[in-house]
Design a protein around this motif. Sequence first.
Motif, PDB file in Angstrom:
ATOM      1  N   VAL A   1      28.935  31.126   4.664  1.00 13.42           N
ATOM      2  CA  VAL A   1      27.522  30.801   4.864  1.00 13.42           C
ATOM      3  C   VAL A   1      26.992  29.855   3.794  1.00 13.42           C
ATOM      4  CG1 VAL A   1      27.087  32.952   6.087  1.00 13.42           C
ATOM      5  CG2 VAL A   1      26.661  32.838   3.610  1.00 13.42           C
ATOM      6  N   GLY A   2      27.816  29.522   2.809  1.00 16.15           N
ATOM      7  CA  GLY A   2      27.448  28.479   1.873  1.00 16.15           C
ATOM      8  C   GLY A   2      26.726  28.918   0.621  1.00 16.15           C
ATOM      9  N   ALA A   3      26.611  30.217   0.391  1.00 13.78           N
ATOM     10  CA  ALA A   3      25.945  30.709  -0.819  1.00 13.78           C
ATOM     11  C   ALA A   3      26.378  32.145  -1.051  1.00 13.78           C
ATOM     12  CB  ALA A   3      24.425  30.632  -0.669  1.00 13.78           C
ATOM     13  N   PRO A   4      26.372  32.613  -2.294  1.00 14.04           N
ATOM     14  CA  PRO A   4      26.724  34.005  -2.583  1.00 14.04           C
ATOM     15  C   PRO A   4      25.815  34.979  -1.836  1.00 14.04           C
ATOM     16  CG  PRO A   4      26.662  32.720  -4.605  1.00 14.04           C
ATOM     17  CD  PRO A   4      26.095  31.851  -3.533  1.00 14.04           C
ATOM     18  N   ILE A   5      26.375  36.104  -1.471  1.00 16.36           N
ATOM     19  CA  ILE A   5      25.651  37.095  -0.676  1.00 16.36           C
ATOM     20  C   ILE A   5      24.904  38.068  -1.591  1.00 16.36           C
ATOM     21  CG2 ILE A   5      25.860  38.917   1.068  1.00 16.36           C
ATOM     22  CD1 ILE A   5      26.562  36.212   2.163  1.00 16.36           C
ATOM     23  N   ALA A   6      23.684  38.425  -1.200  1.00 10.19           N
ATOM     24  CA  ALA A   6      22.901  39.422  -1.924  1.00 10.19           C
ATOM     25  C   ALA A   6      22.774  40.725  -1.148  1.00 10.19           C
ATOM     26  CB  ALA A   6      21.504  38.885  -2.225  1.00 10.19           C
ATOM     27  N   ALA A   7      22.806  40.650   0.189  1.00 16.63           N
ATOM     28  CA  ALA A   7      22.656  41.850   1.024  1.00 16.63           C
ATOM     29  C   ALA A   7      23.259  41.608   2.390  1.00 16.63           C
ATOM     30  CB  ALA A   7      21.176  42.221   1.163  1.00 16.63           C
ATOM     31  N   GLY A   8      23.853  42.620   2.961  1.00 17.62           N
ATOM     32  CA  GLY A   8      24.439  42.553   4.295  1.00 17.62           C
ATOM     33  C   GLY A   8      25.455  43.676   4.433  1.00 17.62           C
ATOM     34  N   VAL A   9      26.000  43.886   5.623  1.00 17.70           N
ATOM     35  CA  VAL A   9      25.843  43.033   6.796  1.00 17.70           C
ATOM     36  C   VAL A   9      25.051  43.820   7.840  1.00 17.70           C
ATOM     37  CG1 VAL A   9      27.093  41.818   8.623  1.00 17.70           C
ATOM     38  CG2 VAL A   9      28.106  41.983   6.336  1.00 17.70           C
TER      39      VAL A   9
ATOM     40  N   THR B   1      21.273  35.699   1.317  1.00 17.83           N
ATOM     41  CA  THR B   1      21.939  35.095   0.163  1.00 17.83           C
ATOM     42  C   THR B   1      21.114  35.322  -1.100  1.00 17.83           C
ATOM     43  OG1 THR B   1      20.866  32.928   0.274  1.00 17.83           O
ATOM     44  CG2 THR B   1      22.786  33.293   1.712  1.00 17.83           C
ATOM     45  N   ARG B   2      21.747  35.012  -2.237  1.00 20.78           N
ATOM     46  CA  ARG B   2      21.038  35.161  -3.510  1.00 20.78           C
ATOM     47  C   ARG B   2      19.959  34.101  -3.693  1.00 20.78           C
ATOM     48  NH1 ARG B   2      26.176  36.682  -7.452  1.00 20.78           N
ATOM     49  NH2 ARG B   2      26.860  38.459  -6.186  1.00 20.78           N
ATOM     50  N   ALA B   3      19.961  33.107  -2.834  1.00 20.27           N
ATOM     51  CA  ALA B   3      18.883  32.119  -2.839  1.00 20.27           C
ATOM     52  C   ALA B   3      17.711  32.578  -1.975  1.00 20.27           C
ATOM     53  CB  ALA B   3      19.401  30.778  -2.324  1.00 20.27           C
ATOM     54  N   ASN B   4      17.695  33.858  -1.625  1.00 22.09           N
ATOM     55  CA  ASN B   4      16.632  34.453  -0.792  1.00 22.09           C
ATOM     56  C   ASN B   4      16.539  33.765   0.572  1.00 22.09           C
ATOM     57  OD1 ASN B   4      16.180  35.941  -3.075  1.00 22.09           O
ATOM     58  ND2 ASN B   4      14.214  35.002  -3.569  1.00 22.09           N
TER      59      ASN B   4
ATOM     60  N   ASP C   1      31.337  35.769  -2.342  1.00 25.79           N
ATOM     61  CA  ASP C   1      31.502  34.311  -2.270  1.00 25.79           C
ATOM     62  C   ASP C   1      30.820  33.662  -1.078  1.00 25.79           C
ATOM     63  OD1 ASP C   1      33.140  35.341  -0.305  1.00 25.79           O
ATOM     64  OD2 ASP C   1      34.886  34.109  -0.829  1.00 25.79           O
ATOM     65  N   GLY C   2      30.203  34.453  -0.198  1.00 21.73           N
ATOM     66  CA  GLY C   2      29.519  33.888   0.955  1.00 21.73           C
ATOM     67  C   GLY C   2      30.286  33.965   2.253  1.00 21.73           C
ATOM     68  N   VAL C   3      31.454  34.587   2.242  1.00 21.47           N
ATOM     69  CA  VAL C   3      32.237  34.745   3.475  1.00 21.47           C
ATOM     70  C   VAL C   3      31.798  36.011   4.202  1.00 21.47           C
ATOM     71  CG1 VAL C   3      34.526  35.194   4.432  1.00 21.47           C
ATOM     72  CG2 VAL C   3      34.223  33.453   2.659  1.00 21.47           C
ATOM     73  N   VAL C   4      31.483  35.861   5.485  1.00 19.37           N
ATOM     74  CA  VAL C   4      31.159  36.982   6.366  1.00 19.37           C
ATOM     75  C   VAL C   4      32.252  37.035   7.418  1.00 19.37           C
ATOM     76  CG1 VAL C   4      29.409  38.022   7.854  1.00 19.37           C
ATOM     77  CG2 VAL C   4      28.711  36.497   5.989  1.00 19.37           C
TER      78      VAL C   4
END
Length: 378
Positions: free
Chosen positions: A95-103, A114-117, A76-79
């Motif tokens: 962080v305001g956008a779904p996460i694609a990779a981390g942390v 994010t998934r918005a690259n 959901d974008g929470v770190v």
Amino acid sequence: MANIFSVAGFRRVLALALVAGVTACASGSDTLKPADLGANPALLGVRAAWSSKIAPVDFPLQAKVIGQTVALAGADGVVLSLDARSGTVLWRTQVGAPIAAGVGSDGRFSAVVTRANELVVLEAGQVLWRAALSAQVFTAPLVAGERVFVLGADRSVAAFDARSGRKLWQQQRPGEALILRQAGILTAVGNTLVAGLSGRLLGMNPLNGNTVWDVALATPRGTNDIERLVDLVGGFSRHGNELCVRAFQTAVGCVDTSRGSLTWKRPAAGAVGLHGDAQQVYGVESDGRVMSWQRASGEPVWTSERLLYRKLSAPLVLGRSVVLGDGTGLVHFLSRADGTPLTRLSTDGSAIEVTPVVAAGTLVVVTRTGGVYAFQPE
């Protein structure tokens, strides 16, 4: 990355979707019955210490340990950063956008994609800067030396200034059409940046991205894109200057990073990374066999078939145990000496796909539905 509406861009997007299916199939068929576990041997005294909750994890999360803390992220974008001893949330940021990779984190700066690259870097739990990326990312950024390094799905490596977000350099290498939709290799050994690009492990100068050495672990073969798929998967075993890694469904091997030379390589058919100690390297084959190899020579030490078809996570070496999560939320402790079961623990019943980590003497595991569970010795 090519425009997704171009022929090349569409082919890559299609390839990424196909490989997601290939990876799922490689982790074990649903039609194969998991091995019977029998009674819990309970040979180790381990107790539940605390639990927490994040959003479901439907991306290749890599839990990052810094001292006594663990950094995590949900889809959901929470770190957030947790105190591993107590489970106390030290900071939590959306962080305001779904996460694609981390942390990725060095304790001061933390980074996700994010998934918005978009690369998002935080300091003390607050968003410091954002930068648009040219490709999808499935590997947690590496934060080191006040730089943030990013491994892209277009087989590029880029470096950013951790303070300002200024892009310092980017290097890209050609590769096969398909790429795994899971975490790859991106780490630092001494003053060398080490990245897995296609089936090769590269040593790079972190100041400019120039290649220092290049070692092949796997070579593309076959007549179609799927058969020619080669990639190094995330999760490695480091001892001194030696780095042992897995090439997806092809091999495991160790590389001397001081010389840039291959120490040994063995055929292996696994899809998740390795871990190890000074004497041995441990890994999981796609059918659930747990294997151990001598670090110095690659000679097999033992094989355990007690966890067949259980869709295992990558292993963690902890004390006298090798720890693995499975597709039903169980945490298995096997003997490092011979692979015999020592004990097992329960979580929430959903798959443990994130590699377990240890911080401050506390074992932390994360389930696919977002359960965070911590265990400590009794």
